[in-house]
Design an enzyme around this catalytic site. Structure first.
Site, mmCIF file in Angstrom:
data_model
loop_
_atom_site.group_PDB
_atom_site.id
_atom_site.type_symbol
_atom_site.label_atom_id
_atom_site.label_comp_id
_atom_site.label_asym_id
_atom_site.label_seq_id
_atom_site.Cartn_x
_atom_site.Cartn_y
_atom_site.Cartn_z
ATOM 1 N N LYS A 106 0.557 4.068 -0.226
ATOM 2 C CA LYS A 106 -0.446 5.119 0.819
ATOM 3 C C LYS A 106 -0.515 6.630 -0.669
ATOM 4 C CE LYS A 106 0.566 3.277 4.735
ATOM 5 N NZ LYS A 106 -0.113 4.081 5.993
ATOM 6 N N GLU B 151 -6.707 4.954 7.746
ATOM 7 C CA GLU B 151 -6.416 5.706 7.490
ATOM 8 C C GLU B 151 -7.306 6.601 6.457
ATOM 9 O OE1 GLU B 151 -2.860 4.988 6.315
ATOM 10 O OE2 GLU B 151 -2.061 4.655 7.349
ATOM 11 N N HIS C 52 -9.596 0.651 5.144
ATOM 12 C CA HIS C 52 -8.317 0.600 5.493
ATOM 13 C C HIS C 52 -8.395 2.126 7.227
ATOM 14 C CE1 HIS C 52 -4.150 2.247 6.444
ATOM 15 N NE2 HIS C 52 -4.019 1.435 5.544
ATOM 16 N N GLY D 251 2.356 2.158 11.001
ATOM 17 C CA GLY D 251 2.896 2.918 10.903
ATOM 18 C C GLY D 251 3.939 3.837 11.865
ATOM 19 N N GLU E 180 -5.318 -4.863 10.965
ATOM 20 C CA GLU E 180 -4.483 -4.233 10.614
ATOM 21 C C GLU E 180 -4.651 -3.215 11.690
ATOM 22 O OE1 GLU E 180 -2.268 -3.054 6.671
ATOM 23 O OE2 GLU E 180 -4.456 -1.751 6.576
ATOM 24 N N SER F 228 3.534 -2.131 10.351
ATOM 25 C CA SER F 228 5.467 -2.007 10.194
ATOM 26 C C SER F 228 5.803 -3.406 9.937
ATOM 27 C CB SER F 228 5.367 -1.629 11.715
ATOM 28 O OG SER F 228 4.710 -0.449 12.110
ATOM 29 N N ASN G 117 0.966 -1.246 0.317
ATOM 30 C CA ASN G 117 0.135 -0.070 -0.272
ATOM 31 C C ASN G 117 1.057 1.161 0.326
ATOM 32 O OD1 ASN G 117 -1.904 2.689 0.223
ATOM 33 N ND2 ASN G 117 -2.114 1.850 2.475
HETATM 34 C C1 PEP Z 1 -1.021 0.394 6.213
HETATM 35 O O1 PEP Z 1 -1.159 1.291 6.037
HETATM 36 O O2 PEP Z 1 -1.176 -0.429 4.849
HETATM 37 C C2 PEP Z 1 -0.113 -0.435 6.832
HETATM 38 C C3 PEP Z 1 0.436 -1.878 7.477
HETATM 39 O O3 PEP Z 1 1.669 0.771 6.856
HETATM 40 P P1 PEP Z 1 2.918 -0.314 7.627
HETATM 41 O O4 PEP Z 1 3.710 -1.328 7.125
HETATM 42 O O5 PEP Z 1 3.717 1.402 7.253
HETATM 43 O O6 PEP Z 1 2.598 -0.259 9.245
#
Ligand code: PEP
Length: 261
Positions: free
Chosen positions: A11, A97, A95, A173, A167, A213, A9
């Protein structure tokens, strides 16, 4: 055996030239074969370019969001048909976000999942608890609610082909990944909820990804768990080297799982 998925992703990152270079490095160096699935989620405006760059490889491309109507006066929105027209096969829905910054709600997420299915896209349905909810012992309750609302009115056969991405918001992040054991426990729980909803076949077929992460150091440990069917990678997917290492980890885990099955 469920096929592992490694999804990136991107983003709201990259400019067009960067998107093209990133995609071509991944297409050229991943060695991704049919044993696993690799899916890239670039920004909408670069979908066409990324799709062209990976053409002829097994890499799939998807949108980071979609609208729940097929066309009309919805300024700024993108339809399932538009994504399909660009060669997308997948779409991220719900998601965290988008839930946080764009007011995405469970009922709209449900409509988006239905719309994706009816237009032939595979929804990657994102769920996860916040830090506060985990600390309050509410993780299962939150996930159950998100799944029950998100999958309301969707049949067992469709649920079999959905991809769920667990997630935890506190892991996205932050550099703090949930442990493989924590994730395995949650995924087992999610599979149980899916089973209550869509039946035993759906429970055993649905693929459940972990996101939060993920990086080259923790990917293999996560992917080797029985109920972790892939990873959704944010930050580390912006580095071709890191993302390709994660793909390799998935290929290695797949080979190991096959050898023992
Ligand atoms: C995401 O936003 O889907 C995600 C998993 O981000 P990150 O790997 O940066 O934690």
């Amino acid at each position: 055996m469920r096929r592992l998925i490694v999804a990136g992703n991107w983003k709201m990152n990259t400019l067009k030239s960067e998107a093209s270079v990133l995609a071509s490095k991944i297409a050229g160096r991943s060695g991704a074969d049919e044993d696993i699935e690799v899916v890239l989620f670039p920004p909408f405006v670069f979908l066409d370019c990324v799709r062209e760059t990976v053409r002829g490889t097994p890499i799939a491309v998807g949108g980071q969001n979609v609208f729940y109507e097929s066309h009309g006066a919805y300024t700024g929105e993108i339809s399932v048909e538009m994504l399909r027209d660009l060669g997308c096969s997948h779409v991220l829905v719900g998601h965290s976000e988008r839930r946080r910054f764009s007011g995405e709600k469970d009922n709209n997420i449900n409509r988006k999942i239905k719309q994706s299915f009816s237009g032939g896209l595979i929804p990657v349905f994102c769920i996860g608890e916040t830090q506060r909810e985990r600390k309050a012992g509410e993780t299962e309750e939150v996930l159950n609610r998100q799944i029950v609302y998100g999958l309301e009115g969707i049949g067992g056969t469709e649920i079999e082909s959905i991809v769920i991405a667990y997630e935890p918001v506190w892991a996205i992040g932050t550099g703090i990944s949930a442990s493989a054991r924590q994730v395995e426990d949650v995924h087992r729980y999610i599979r149980g909820v899916v089973g209550r909803f869509g039946g035993g076949r759906a429970a055993s077929s649905v693929r459940i990804l972990y996101g939060g992460s993920v990086n080259p150091s923790n990917a293999a440990g996560l992917l080797s768990k029985e109920n972790i069917d892939g990873v959704l990678v944010g930050g580390a997917s912006l580095s071709a080297d890191a993302f390709c290492e994660i793909i390799q980890a998935a290929l290695d885990v797949r080979a190991l799982k096959e050898a023992v099955s």
